[in-house]
Design a protein around this motif. Sequence first.
Motif, mmCIF file in Angstrom:
data_model
loop_
_atom_site.group_PDB
_atom_site.id
_atom_site.type_symbol
_atom_site.label_atom_id
_atom_site.label_comp_id
_atom_site.label_asym_id
_atom_site.label_seq_id
_atom_site.Cartn_x
_atom_site.Cartn_y
_atom_site.Cartn_z
ATOM 1 N N ASN A 37 47.162 -6.698 28.297
ATOM 2 C CA ASN A 37 47.198 -7.533 27.088
ATOM 3 C C ASN A 37 46.642 -6.804 25.871
ATOM 4 O O ASN A 37 47.161 -6.955 24.763
ATOM 5 C CB ASN A 37 46.442 -8.835 27.336
ATOM 6 C CG ASN A 37 47.245 -9.828 28.161
ATOM 7 O OD1 ASN A 37 48.273 -10.318 27.721
ATOM 8 N ND2 ASN A 37 46.797 -10.103 29.372
ATOM 9 N N ASN A 38 45.606 -5.996 26.071
ATOM 10 C CA ASN A 38 45.073 -5.212 24.959
ATOM 11 C C ASN A 38 46.083 -4.177 24.487
ATOM 12 O O ASN A 38 46.189 -3.904 23.281
ATOM 13 C CB ASN A 38 43.768 -4.519 25.368
ATOM 14 C CG ASN A 38 42.614 -5.485 25.479
ATOM 15 O OD1 ASN A 38 42.736 -6.660 25.143
ATOM 16 N ND2 ASN A 38 41.481 -5.013 25.964
ATOM 17 N N TYR A 39 46.834 -3.604 25.438
ATOM 18 C CA TYR A 39 47.873 -2.645 25.048
ATOM 19 C C TYR A 39 48.934 -3.341 24.192
ATOM 20 O O TYR A 39 49.289 -2.852 23.118
ATOM 21 C CB TYR A 39 48.536 -2.011 26.272
ATOM 22 C CG TYR A 39 49.705 -1.155 25.875
ATOM 23 C CD1 TYR A 39 49.514 0.143 25.409
ATOM 24 C CD2 TYR A 39 51.011 -1.661 25.891
ATOM 25 C CE1 TYR A 39 50.579 0.916 24.977
ATOM 26 C CE2 TYR A 39 52.078 -0.893 25.458
ATOM 27 C CZ TYR A 39 51.856 0.389 25.017
ATOM 28 O OH TYR A 39 52.909 1.149 24.565
ATOM 29 N N LEU A 40 49.431 -4.470 24.673
ATOM 30 C CA LEU A 40 50.473 -5.184 23.931
ATOM 31 C C LEU A 40 49.993 -5.592 22.538
ATOM 32 O O LEU A 40 50.726 -5.457 21.551
ATOM 33 C CB LEU A 40 50.934 -6.415 24.710
ATOM 34 C CG LEU A 40 51.785 -6.155 25.956
ATOM 35 C CD1 LEU A 40 52.057 -7.454 26.695
ATOM 36 C CD2 LEU A 40 53.095 -5.462 25.604
ATOM 37 N N PHE A 125 49.766 -13.010 30.861
ATOM 38 C CA PHE A 125 49.764 -12.580 29.464
ATOM 39 C C PHE A 125 49.132 -13.617 28.540
ATOM 40 O O PHE A 125 49.312 -14.821 28.714
ATOM 41 C CB PHE A 125 51.201 -12.303 29.005
ATOM 42 C CG PHE A 125 51.890 -11.233 29.809
ATOM 43 C CD1 PHE A 125 51.735 -9.890 29.498
ATOM 44 C CD2 PHE A 125 52.681 -11.576 30.902
ATOM 45 C CE1 PHE A 125 52.360 -8.912 30.249
ATOM 46 C CE2 PHE A 125 53.314 -10.604 31.664
ATOM 47 C CZ PHE A 125 53.153 -9.263 31.334
ATOM 48 N N THR A 126 48.423 -13.096 27.544
ATOM 49 C CA THR A 126 47.846 -13.978 26.523
ATOM 50 C C THR A 126 48.823 -14.168 25.367
ATOM 51 O O THR A 126 48.749 -15.159 24.645
ATOM 52 C CB THR A 126 46.529 -13.389 25.984
ATOM 53 O OG1 THR A 126 46.760 -12.050 25.510
ATOM 54 C CG2 THR A 126 45.471 -13.347 27.076
ATOM 55 N N TYR A 127 49.739 -13.218 25.196
ATOM 56 C CA TYR A 127 50.766 -13.344 24.170
ATOM 57 C C TYR A 127 51.747 -14.417 24.613
ATOM 58 O O TYR A 127 52.274 -14.363 25.725
ATOM 59 C CB TYR A 127 51.485 -12.011 23.977
ATOM 60 C CG TYR A 127 52.314 -11.914 22.715
ATOM 61 C CD1 TYR A 127 51.711 -11.691 21.490
ATOM 62 C CD2 TYR A 127 53.699 -12.051 22.754
ATOM 63 C CE1 TYR A 127 52.464 -11.605 20.324
ATOM 64 C CE2 TYR A 127 54.462 -11.956 21.595
ATOM 65 C CZ TYR A 127 53.835 -11.728 20.385
ATOM 66 O OH TYR A 127 54.575 -11.643 19.237
ATOM 67 N N ASN A 128 51.997 -15.400 23.767
ATOM 68 C CA ASN A 128 52.754 -16.579 24.214
ATOM 69 C C ASN A 128 54.204 -16.622 23.730
ATOM 70 O O ASN A 128 54.878 -17.627 23.910
ATOM 71 C CB ASN A 128 52.033 -17.864 23.803
ATOM 72 C CG ASN A 128 51.810 -17.953 22.296
ATOM 73 O OD1 ASN A 128 52.360 -17.162 21.532
ATOM 74 N ND2 ASN A 128 50.979 -18.900 21.895
ATOM 75 N N LYS A 129 54.677 -15.521 23.135
ATOM 76 C CA LYS A 129 56.066 -15.512 22.665
ATOM 77 C C LYS A 129 56.859 -14.463 23.442
ATOM 78 O O LYS A 129 57.422 -13.527 22.886
ATOM 79 C CB LYS A 129 56.119 -15.248 21.164
ATOM 80 C CG LYS A 129 55.487 -16.370 20.350
ATOM 81 C CD LYS A 129 55.735 -16.222 18.873
ATOM 82 C CE LYS A 129 55.176 -17.421 18.121
ATOM 83 N NZ LYS A 129 55.462 -17.346 16.677
ATOM 84 N N ILE A 191 46.823 5.643 28.765
ATOM 85 C CA ILE A 191 45.563 5.829 29.478
ATOM 86 C C ILE A 191 44.493 5.104 28.675
ATOM 87 O O ILE A 191 44.286 5.386 27.494
ATOM 88 C CB ILE A 191 45.229 7.320 29.633
ATOM 89 C CG1 ILE A 191 46.380 8.044 30.355
ATOM 90 C CG2 ILE A 191 43.926 7.500 30.415
ATOM 91 C CD1 ILE A 191 46.247 9.546 30.379
ATOM 92 N N MET A 192 43.825 4.141 29.319
ATOM 93 C CA MET A 192 42.888 3.274 28.617
ATOM 94 C C MET A 192 41.489 3.389 29.207
ATOM 95 O O MET A 192 41.326 3.578 30.421
ATOM 96 C CB MET A 192 43.381 1.824 28.677
ATOM 97 C CG MET A 192 44.800 1.650 28.181
ATOM 98 S SD MET A 192 45.366 -0.074 28.154
ATOM 99 C CE MET A 192 44.489 -0.717 26.733
ATOM 100 N N LYS A 193 40.498 3.297 28.342
ATOM 101 C CA LYS A 193 39.100 3.369 28.762
ATOM 102 C C LYS A 193 38.366 2.165 28.190
ATOM 103 O O LYS A 193 38.638 1.733 27.065
ATOM 104 C CB LYS A 193 38.455 4.664 28.261
ATOM 105 C CG LYS A 193 37.040 4.884 28.770
ATOM 106 C CD LYS A 193 36.516 6.260 28.379
ATOM 107 C CE LYS A 193 35.136 6.501 28.988
ATOM 108 N NZ LYS A 193 34.625 7.861 28.653
ATOM 109 N N LYS A 194 37.412 1.643 28.972
ATOM 110 C CA LYS A 194 36.653 0.489 28.509
ATOM 111 C C LYS A 194 35.527 0.957 27.594
ATOM 112 O O LYS A 194 34.619 1.677 28.019
ATOM 113 C CB LYS A 194 36.088 -0.300 29.682
ATOM 114 C CG LYS A 194 35.762 -1.743 29.331
ATOM 115 C CD LYS A 194 35.571 -2.583 30.583
ATOM 116 C CE LYS A 194 35.602 -4.063 30.252
ATOM 117 N NZ LYS A 194 35.484 -4.901 31.452
ATOM 118 N N ILE A 195 35.622 0.569 26.340
ATOM 119 C CA ILE A 195 34.638 0.954 25.336
ATOM 120 C C ILE A 195 34.097 -0.318 24.694
ATOM 121 O O ILE A 195 34.857 -1.124 24.143
ATOM 122 C CB ILE A 195 35.266 1.871 24.269
ATOM 123 C CG1 ILE A 195 35.827 3.147 24.938
ATOM 124 C CG2 ILE A 195 34.251 2.225 23.190
ATOM 125 C CD1 ILE A 195 36.625 4.028 24.013
#
Length: 211
Positions: A37-40, A125-129, A191-195
């Motif tokens: 969801n953060n990526y989107l 998903f949190t995006y609702n559309k 590639i994602m990291k928790k910051i």
Amino acid sequence: MRNTIIYILISFIYINAFSQTKNDLECEKKEKFEAVNNYLSSVIKDKNKEIIIVKKKTNVSEILRLFKGNIIKDNLGYFVERDGGAPEPLYNEKDFEIMKKKYQDQTSTYKRENFTNTLWDPEDFTYNKIIFENWEDVYLKMQKVLYPREPVIQIFTLSEPIYYKSKQYLVIQISIGDTNSSGFPSRLIAIMKKIKGKWIIVNETRDYIMN
């Protein structure tokens, strides 16, 4: 009496271990959905527009291929160079092999296919559309230009995120197209990291075949 105490202790250990495993899996699931969801949210510029997501999840084997890159060898089979793939020092051979060993079994059944039989759930998903479509329908519409010209809608295929480097990173494979194109020109891994408590994109590695 002694046997009863031993039985109670074993039962307690088993229940505690089961509970811990369940909690770990639920935590992992939550983190993976947060990363997706953060990526989107980072790539969808107009939050009022609909997007299309292909129902089936992409094969994890695509993550492994894109992450490693293309290994070029000479005529004698000796390593010459690595073309594409995640950049060093983010890419580490030892850490990559650990990731590969952990997840390659998930690819064996579908190693000749781009998609698994696992479906995305709207609740992921949190995006609702979001419009969910079968890949076959998306492919046919794109090839035969059956989508309306306006509005242009982004189309995504997404893999289940997988962990890398002792869960320091989550890696997602994504293909991005739109209803005005005839294919998915942009294939990549994020590639994602928790910051500071949020999964952030630290690298996007594109397909070396298409570059």
